[in-house]
Scaffold this motif. Sequence first.
Motif, PDB file in Angstrom:
ATOM      1  N   LYS A  38       0.814  -1.230   0.000  1.00 46.08           N
ATOM      2  CA  LYS A  38       0.000   0.000   0.000  1.00 46.08           C
ATOM      3  C   LYS A  38       0.845   1.277   0.000  1.00 46.08           C
ATOM      4  N   PRO A  39       1.874   1.407   0.875  1.00 45.15           N
ATOM      5  CA  PRO A  39       2.726   2.601   0.754  1.00 45.15           C
ATOM      6  C   PRO A  39       3.498   2.542  -0.566  1.00 45.15           C
ATOM      7  N   LYS A  40       3.398   3.579  -1.360  1.00 45.45           N
ATOM      8  CA  LYS A  40       4.033   3.549  -2.693  1.00 45.45           C
ATOM      9  C   LYS A  40       5.510   3.913  -2.574  1.00 45.45           C
ATOM     10  N   THR A  41       6.265   3.025  -1.919  1.00 46.56           N
ATOM     11  CA  THR A  41       7.704   3.229  -1.759  1.00 46.56           C
ATOM     12  C   THR A  41       8.432   1.986  -2.242  1.00 46.56           C
ATOM     13  N   THR A  42       9.740   2.148  -2.537  1.00 51.54           N
ATOM     14  CA  THR A  42      10.531   0.998  -2.995  1.00 51.54           C
ATOM     15  C   THR A  42      10.666  -0.032  -1.877  1.00 51.54           C
ATOM     16  N   ARG A  43      10.738   0.449  -0.628  1.00 53.94           N
ATOM     17  CA  ARG A  43      10.863  -0.469   0.511  1.00 53.94           C
ATOM     18  C   ARG A  43       9.619  -1.351   0.631  1.00 53.94           C
ATOM     19  N   ALA A  44       8.442  -0.767   0.399  1.00 58.40           N
ATOM     20  CA  ALA A  44       7.196  -1.543   0.477  1.00 58.40           C
ATOM     21  C   ALA A  44       7.133  -2.571  -0.652  1.00 58.40           C
ATOM     22  N   SER A  45       7.578  -2.185  -1.842  1.00 61.35           N
ATOM     23  CA  SER A  45       7.599  -3.124  -2.975  1.00 61.35           C
ATOM     24  C   SER A  45       8.553  -4.278  -2.699  1.00 61.35           C
ATOM     25  N   GLU A  46       9.696  -3.944  -2.101  1.00 59.48           N
ATOM     26  CA  GLU A  46      10.679  -4.972  -1.742  1.00 59.48           C
ATOM     27  C   GLU A  46      10.093  -5.924  -0.699  1.00 59.48           C
ATOM     28  N   ALA A  47       9.408  -5.364   0.294  1.00 63.66           N
ATOM     29  CA  ALA A  47       8.787  -6.182   1.341  1.00 63.66           C
ATOM     30  C   ALA A  47       7.736  -7.115   0.752  1.00 63.66           C
ATOM     31  N   THR A  48       6.932  -6.594  -0.186  1.00 64.59           N
ATOM     32  CA  THR A  48       5.894  -7.407  -0.839  1.00 64.59           C
ATOM     33  C   THR A  48       6.512  -8.566  -1.606  1.00 64.59           C
ATOM     34  N   THR A  49       7.593  -8.270  -2.344  1.00 68.64           N
ATOM     35  CA  THR A  49       8.272  -9.311  -3.125  1.00 68.64           C
ATOM     36  C   THR A  49       8.837 -10.392  -2.213  1.00 68.64           C
ATOM     37  N   LYS A  50       9.498  -9.965  -1.117  1.00 68.69           N
ATOM     38  CA  LYS A  50      10.075 -10.933  -0.174  1.00 68.69           C
ATOM     39  C   LYS A  50       8.986 -11.797   0.452  1.00 68.69           C
ATOM     40  N   TYR A  51       7.889 -11.175   0.825  1.00 66.79           N
ATOM     41  CA  TYR A  51       6.782 -11.926   1.440  1.00 66.79           C
ATOM     42  C   TYR A  51       6.222 -12.941   0.450  1.00 66.79           C
ATOM     43  N   PHE A  52       6.019 -12.499  -0.789  1.00 64.82           N
ATOM     44  CA  PHE A  52       5.440 -13.392  -1.797  1.00 64.82           C
ATOM     45  C   PHE A  52       6.352 -14.589  -2.067  1.00 64.82           C
ATOM     46  N   LEU A  53       7.655 -14.324  -2.242  1.00 68.64           N
ATOM     47  CA  LEU A  53       8.588 -15.405  -2.581  1.00 68.64           C
ATOM     48  C   LEU A  53       8.699 -16.433  -1.455  1.00 68.64           C
ATOM     49  N   THR A  54       8.821 -15.952  -0.206  1.00 69.28           N
ATOM     50  CA  THR A  54       8.959 -16.895   0.917  1.00 69.28           C
ATOM     51  C   THR A  54       7.684 -17.718   1.103  1.00 69.28           C
ATOM     52  N   GLN A  55       6.533 -17.056   1.002  1.00 68.17           N
ATOM     53  CA  GLN A  55       5.277 -17.784   1.177  1.00 68.17           C
ATOM     54  C   GLN A  55       5.042 -18.769   0.023  1.00 68.17           C
ATOM     55  N   ALA A  56       5.482 -18.400  -1.184  1.00 63.47           N
ATOM     56  CA  ALA A  56       5.320 -19.301  -2.331  1.00 63.47           C
ATOM     57  C   ALA A  56       6.196 -20.543  -2.166  1.00 63.47           C
ATOM     58  N   VAL A  57       7.426 -20.340  -1.695  1.00 61.15           N
ATOM     59  CA  VAL A  57       8.325 -21.488  -1.454  1.00 61.15           C
ATOM     60  C   VAL A  57       7.743 -22.387  -0.362  1.00 61.15           C
ATOM     61  N   ALA A  58       7.236 -21.771   0.707  1.00 61.23           N
ATOM     62  CA  ALA A  58       6.627 -22.553   1.797  1.00 61.23           C
ATOM     63  C   ALA A  58       5.414 -23.340   1.305  1.00 61.23           C
ATOM     64  N   SER A  59       4.602 -22.716   0.438  1.00 61.25           N
ATOM     65  CA  SER A  59       3.434 -23.408  -0.125  1.00 61.25           C
ATOM     66  C   SER A  59       3.852 -24.589  -0.996  1.00 61.25           C
TER      67      SER A  59
END
Length: 336
Positions: A38-59
């Motif tokens: 939601k925050p339109k910052t590079t840090r938020a985009s990075e956090a989203t990517t990290k969350y998605f990748l880790t959760q996808a690997v766990a799934s």
Amino acid sequence: TTLSIIMGTIMTTSSSNWLMAWIGLELNMLAILPAISKPKTTRASEATTKYFLTQAVASAMMLLASTINAWQTGNWDILELKNKFSTTIMALSLMMKMGAAPLHFWLPEVLQGTTLQTALLITTWQKLAPITLMYMISNNIQPAILMSMGMLSMIIGGLGGVNQTQLRKTMAYSSINNLGWTIMIMALSPNMAIMNISIYIITTTPIFLMMTSTSTKTLQNLSTAWTTCTTTTFSIALLMLSTSGLPPFTGFMPKMLILNELITQNLATLATMAIMTSLISLLFYLRIAYLTMMLTSPMTTPSLTKWRTQNQKSPLTTMMIPTALFITHLIPAIPY
């Protein structure tokens, strides 16, 4: 988004089939990604990517474990996870989902990159589905795996939080530390593990809500916030001490019961190590309480700081603070 997050968790916790549980977790993960970014910052985009990748690997690991077990046993029932290899992979995937050591690296970074409300969601609500699945298969997981992972989480959670000045990262390591207690006792008493995570959620929620209402994100913000939000700042300090497990606060109750169970099972060495790691984590909780309540910052300041806004009182916060501090006397009534 909120409805999807709630529905995903409910679908996972109420399912008896691995495929339905997996679909619920995927729905839950996809629904929270817009909230993290939601925050339109590079840090938020990075956090989203990290969350998605880790959760996808766990799934993926979760699907692998359940498929191997289905080949061996012929069914997809959650309670029928009998294959040892599948059980170990499943336990690791669930630990990765909830952010327990040694698969915890994503959690501090994701919390630091998103808003306080989303950080609250990740540290509390997002833990419910993986913890429920681990509770359901706890009888099949080897106790040595749970206890070693739990102890590792407690050590990393304690040491990682000591050097932090950002409150969101501190709360992330606090979450890892409390997950360590939950996972360790899951091997001996799953009901006690559920009680521990429930009390952690009760104590953490008002901390995040008050940090949100005062826009407090660093230790520096917290040390100067008492001039305008005295009660809120004092409450945050007490809640931090409660989360650390100091008597007579609520957080002391599950830790005492867990240590009692470990000693009953002749695991005095493990209990001693647990106490030592809780002392390490107590260090950063006490530092926050010290900065908040015992240091006198300037009464007036010429700069207009970000927390000098109208404080929004939340009825939920007001109700949760006494619960998070003073329900220790209910110990005899808990059927653990």
